[in-house]
Design a protein around this motif. Structure first.
Motif, PDB file in Angstrom:
ATOM      1  N   GLU A  96       0.835  -1.199   0.000  1.00  0.00           N
ATOM      2  CA  GLU A  96       0.000   0.000   0.000  1.00  0.00           C
ATOM      3  C   GLU A  96       0.875   1.255   0.000  1.00  0.00           C
ATOM      4  N   HIS A  97       2.063   1.124   0.570  1.00  0.00           N
ATOM      5  CA  HIS A  97       2.998   2.249   0.592  1.00  0.00           C
ATOM      6  C   HIS A  97       3.592   2.449  -0.804  1.00  0.00           C
ATOM      7  N   VAL A  98       3.630   3.683  -1.285  1.00  0.00           N
ATOM      8  CA  VAL A  98       4.082   3.952  -2.652  1.00  0.00           C
ATOM      9  C   VAL A  98       5.576   4.229  -2.716  1.00  0.00           C
ATOM     10  N   GLY A  99       6.231   4.401  -1.580  1.00  0.00           N
ATOM     11  CA  GLY A  99       7.660   4.677  -1.588  1.00  0.00           C
ATOM     12  C   GLY A  99       8.483   3.411  -1.460  1.00  0.00           C
ATOM     13  N   ARG A 100       9.735   3.594  -1.107  1.00  0.00           N
ATOM     14  CA  ARG A 100      10.641   2.470  -0.941  1.00  0.00           C
ATOM     15  C   ARG A 100      10.359   1.758   0.372  1.00  0.00           C
ATOM     16  N   LEU A 101      10.480   0.455   0.363  1.00  0.00           N
ATOM     17  CA  LEU A 101      10.274  -0.360   1.557  1.00  0.00           C
ATOM     18  C   LEU A 101      11.615  -0.817   2.120  1.00  0.00           C
ATOM     19  N   THR A 102      11.763  -0.681   3.416  1.00  0.00           N
ATOM     20  CA  THR A 102      12.954  -1.186   4.092  1.00  0.00           C
ATOM     21  C   THR A 102      12.868  -2.706   4.199  1.00  0.00           C
ATOM     22  N   PRO A 103      13.956  -3.424   4.001  1.00  0.00           N
ATOM     23  CA  PRO A 103      13.886  -4.885   4.087  1.00  0.00           C
ATOM     24  C   PRO A 103      13.898  -5.372   5.533  1.00  0.00           C
ATOM     25  N   LEU A 104      13.371  -6.546   5.724  1.00  0.00           N
ATOM     26  CA  LEU A 104      13.529  -7.227   7.008  1.00  0.00           C
ATOM     27  C   LEU A 104      15.009  -7.474   7.260  1.00  0.00           C
ATOM     28  N   ARG A 105      15.432  -7.283   8.480  1.00  0.00           N
ATOM     29  CA  ARG A 105      16.850  -7.500   8.778  1.00  0.00           C
ATOM     30  C   ARG A 105      17.138  -8.985   9.007  1.00  0.00           C
TER      31      ARG A 105
END
Length: 697
Positions: A96-105
């Motif tokens: 739903e977020h249109v920007g960049r997603l941070t990955p799971l660490r």
């Protein structure tokens, strides 16, 4: 982002490229991590109990974590520049977020510890008590213990098999008992308010009845969850379960187990190796597979109220779980709480009770009536009146005598010997008491010695006892009955069992040992100390404590006697009448009717707010602003809170009240107000307790 009810759509090429670019390392020399092809988006509930962050957040799933990052597992993520823990609650194709997603660490453990049923129940509990989901999940899922996981993985788990249907023994005394067991064995979810009949026969006592209900449920292939107030109750139910089911057919969940033992037991339940669990408050969240019965004994006990935010009551947690998982609900006790009485009136639960004959109940005597006053004069109202002394003297010939004392210590509270006003500390205004016969008066709040002392009202310097504690009572009875063994139970010296020999057992409420064959007599001293508490639930709590002690007494046909001391006899006392007639149902009905007239909980939705007057006023304004059209919340207060050793000195309390029909909207508005303060980082603290206990009103 919040979960959506819509079905997920396949990811587009552009979205996958965007996700791929989001997980590229900042340094060109670092090894890149590819994004998972299937379900590349993980929705994570963070372990961050800030109200304005009470929602899932979206993260990209690296390809090397695609198999491990399943819903329910613990993960570590980057949040606000720091590493935070959380749970994966969903995987999706699109974000739903249109920007960049941070990955799971990283994935902490591949064990899916947060089941969908527990997650849904936790969300409902958080909404009911207007608290963040993270606070509830901290209570629901215990901390991981890696050694416990490895040790359990190395063992061969035995296959679980259902037991046979039990023969009803303990439930024979209840007209609806046999039908209730049959419904538990079938695919049914009855909800019952069970008023247990007193008995000294272990085969018919309440632990045996819970064990029979557990076996009936297990025989139908479903799981069982039993919650009791303290570890002594757990011990009693465990013995009954072993006698009914055999060894290794259940697990125990209590705080006393230690991290590894507790997590091992919790994993056995999660993996379905065992389907019956008994424990204290935290066990209410046990992830029992195919849950068929949730049972709670003595739901009104304050030990079943969570002391941490959001202050959930076990009774409500179990009701939510029973409705969510279509399980039977059994709420039992010798008394019926007013909250359960409301559910009974609303048709949520049905009564399961017995009306025992007078010969099956102990004889109850109230000290201080007109006849006793004519015979003994002022002594009829003494700490140990003649009728109680005579009952104890006679009972000691055939067995032990239980003496329930409301307060522990020596002389917990003192008064001025001249004007009878309470003795207060000059430093913090707390009550003064004595810890020993020859010790100085000490403040019960700050612990400072108050010597010399003078009364602030009249200037006198002499003190007298206002309340006699368990230690002083033990001394007095030891002198009154020389040669008789005196056993004390309370605070840090709780005794679980006593034998059938003559003994004086001095116990505080809730710490009464179980006597072999029952007590020959029970003395309930200083009833005024329980009844006169400035709390809404004073009568309800008193009746619950008295009936629990009286239920340990032999029936009248075997000479059992209960003496109620220290209560006023010149005016009706509903709790006293309920004990004499052994009619807790009439007390609950009457109490609920009175609270409905006065618009008090549980007849109304109520939230208790504690903080400074300015903070409370601003918070209530925010609640009003967040309410939907047509809803309204009434304010009661704010009023100052009496200072004490609990950190509330100088604070105020404000009550918000609304009809039950508007309770959900009011709870959402309270949560919105909390989120607003959290997002703006408003200084000051406002403590919120929805559906508070009577002591907080």
């Amino acid at each position: 982002m919040p979960d959506s009810d819509d079905a997920p759509h396949p990811a587009t090429t552009e979205q996958l490229q965007l996700l791929h670019s989001a997980v590229q390392p900042k340094s060109s020399t670092a090894e890149s991590r590819d994004v998972a092809v299937d379900l590349p988006v993980a929705r994570v509930v963070l372990d961050v109990p800030l109200p304005h962050l009470d929602r899932p957040f979206e993260y990209a799933v690296p390809a090397d974590l695609a198999q491990a990052a399943q819903p329910g597992v613990r993960v570590k993520v980057r949040f606000a520049g720091k590493e935070a823990g959380g749970f994966v609650v969903d995987r999706a194709e699109t974000a739903e977020h249109v920007g960049r997603l941070t990955p799971l660490r990283r994935v902490v453990s591949p064990e899916s510890v947060l089941t969908p049923a527990v997650l849904d129940a936790a969300r409902r509990v958080a909404d009911h008590y207007a608290g963040p989901l993270a606070d509830v999940l901290r209570l629901a899922v215990p901390p991981r213990h890696a050694a416990a996981e490895k040790a359990l993985d190395a063992k061969d788990a035995p296959a679980w098999s259902p037991p046979s249907m039990p023969e009803s023994v303990a439930w024979q005394r209840y007209p609806a008992g046999a039908a209730f067991l049959r419904r538990l064995a079938g695919d049914s979810d009855p909800a019952a308010s069970w008023l247990a009949a007193p008995t000294v026969d272990p085969a018919q006592d309440w632990p045996a009845a819970l064990a029979e209900a557990a076996q009936a449920t297990l025989s139908g292939g479903r799981g069982v969850l039993i919650v009791v107030p303290d570890h002594r109750d757990v011990d009693r139910v465990e013995r009954a379960l072993v006698a009914q089911l055999g060894e290794d057919r259940h697990v125990r969940l209590t705080a006393e187990q230690g991290p590894q033992a507790r997590y091992t037991a919790w994993l056995k339940i999660l993996r379905g190796q065992v389907r019956c669990v008994v424990g204290t408050r935290a066990a209410a969240w046990a992830p029992v597979r195919d849950l068929g019965l949730v049972a709670c004994w003595d739901d009104g006990d304050d030990l079943l109220a969570e002391p941490r935010s959001p202050y959930a009551q076990t009774r409500q947690v179990l009701r939510i779980r029973a409705r969510r998982e279509r399980a039977a609900l059994l709420l039992g006790g010798f008394a019926r709480s007013v909250a359960v009485q409301r559910w009974l009136d609303d048709g949520v639960v049905q009564p399961v009770e017995a009306r025992p004959s007078r010969g099956d109940l102990p004889r109850v005597i109230v000290a201080g009536d007109d006849v006793q006053v004519e015979r003994a004069g002022a002594a009829a109202h003494a700490h140990l009146p003649p009728v109680a002394w005579s009952a104890a003297h006679e009972a000691l010939r055939s067995g032990p005598v239980l003496v329930q004392v409301p307060r522990r210590g020596y002389l917990p509270t003192l008064r001025c010997a001249n004007c009878r006003s309470l003795a207060r500390c000059a430093h913090c205004h707390g009550p003064l008491g004595l810890r020993s016969a020859d010790g100085p008066p000490v403040c019960r709040w700050c612990g400072k010695v108050a010597q010399p002392w003078s009364c602030a009202e009249c200037g006198a310097d002499r003190l007298r006892a206002a309340v006699v504690g368990a230690r002083r009572t033990a001394e007095e009875l030891g002198r009154a009955f020389p040669g008789v063994e005196v056993v004390r139970s309370g605070a840090g010296e709780i005794v679980a069992h006593v034998d059938s020999g003559p003994a004086l057992v001095i116990a505080t409420p809730g710490a009464e040992p179980v006597a072999e064959g029952g007590y020959a007599a029970t003395l309930l001293l200083d009833g005024w100390a329980l009844l006169d508490r400035p709390a809404l639930d004073a009568g309800e709590e008193t009746l619950r404590r008295w009936l629990a002690a009286a239920a340990l007494t032999r029936p009248s046909r075997a000479g059992g006697t209960v003496v109620v001391c220290g209560v006023a006899t010149d005016a009706p006392q509903p709790a006293v009448e309920a004990v004499v007639r052994w009619a807790p149902y009439t007390f609950a009905e009457r109490e609920l009717a009175e609270r409905r007239e006065l618009r008090l909980p549980p007849a109304e939705w109520v939230a208790a707010l504690t903080g400074t007057t300015a903070d409370l006023t601003a918070f209530a304004d925010a609640v009003d602003h967040a309410l939907p059209a047509g809803a309204a919340v009434e304010r009661l207060g704010p009023l100052p809170v009496e200072g004490g050793n609990d950190g509330t000195d100088g604070a105020a309390r404000l009550l918000l009240r609304a009809p039950l029909a508007q309770g959900t909207a009011a709870a959402h508005a309270v949560m919105a107000a909390r989120a607003g303060r959290s997002a703006r980082k408003t200084p000051g603290t406002v403590t919120v307790r929805v559906d508070p206990s009577g002591a907080l009103l």
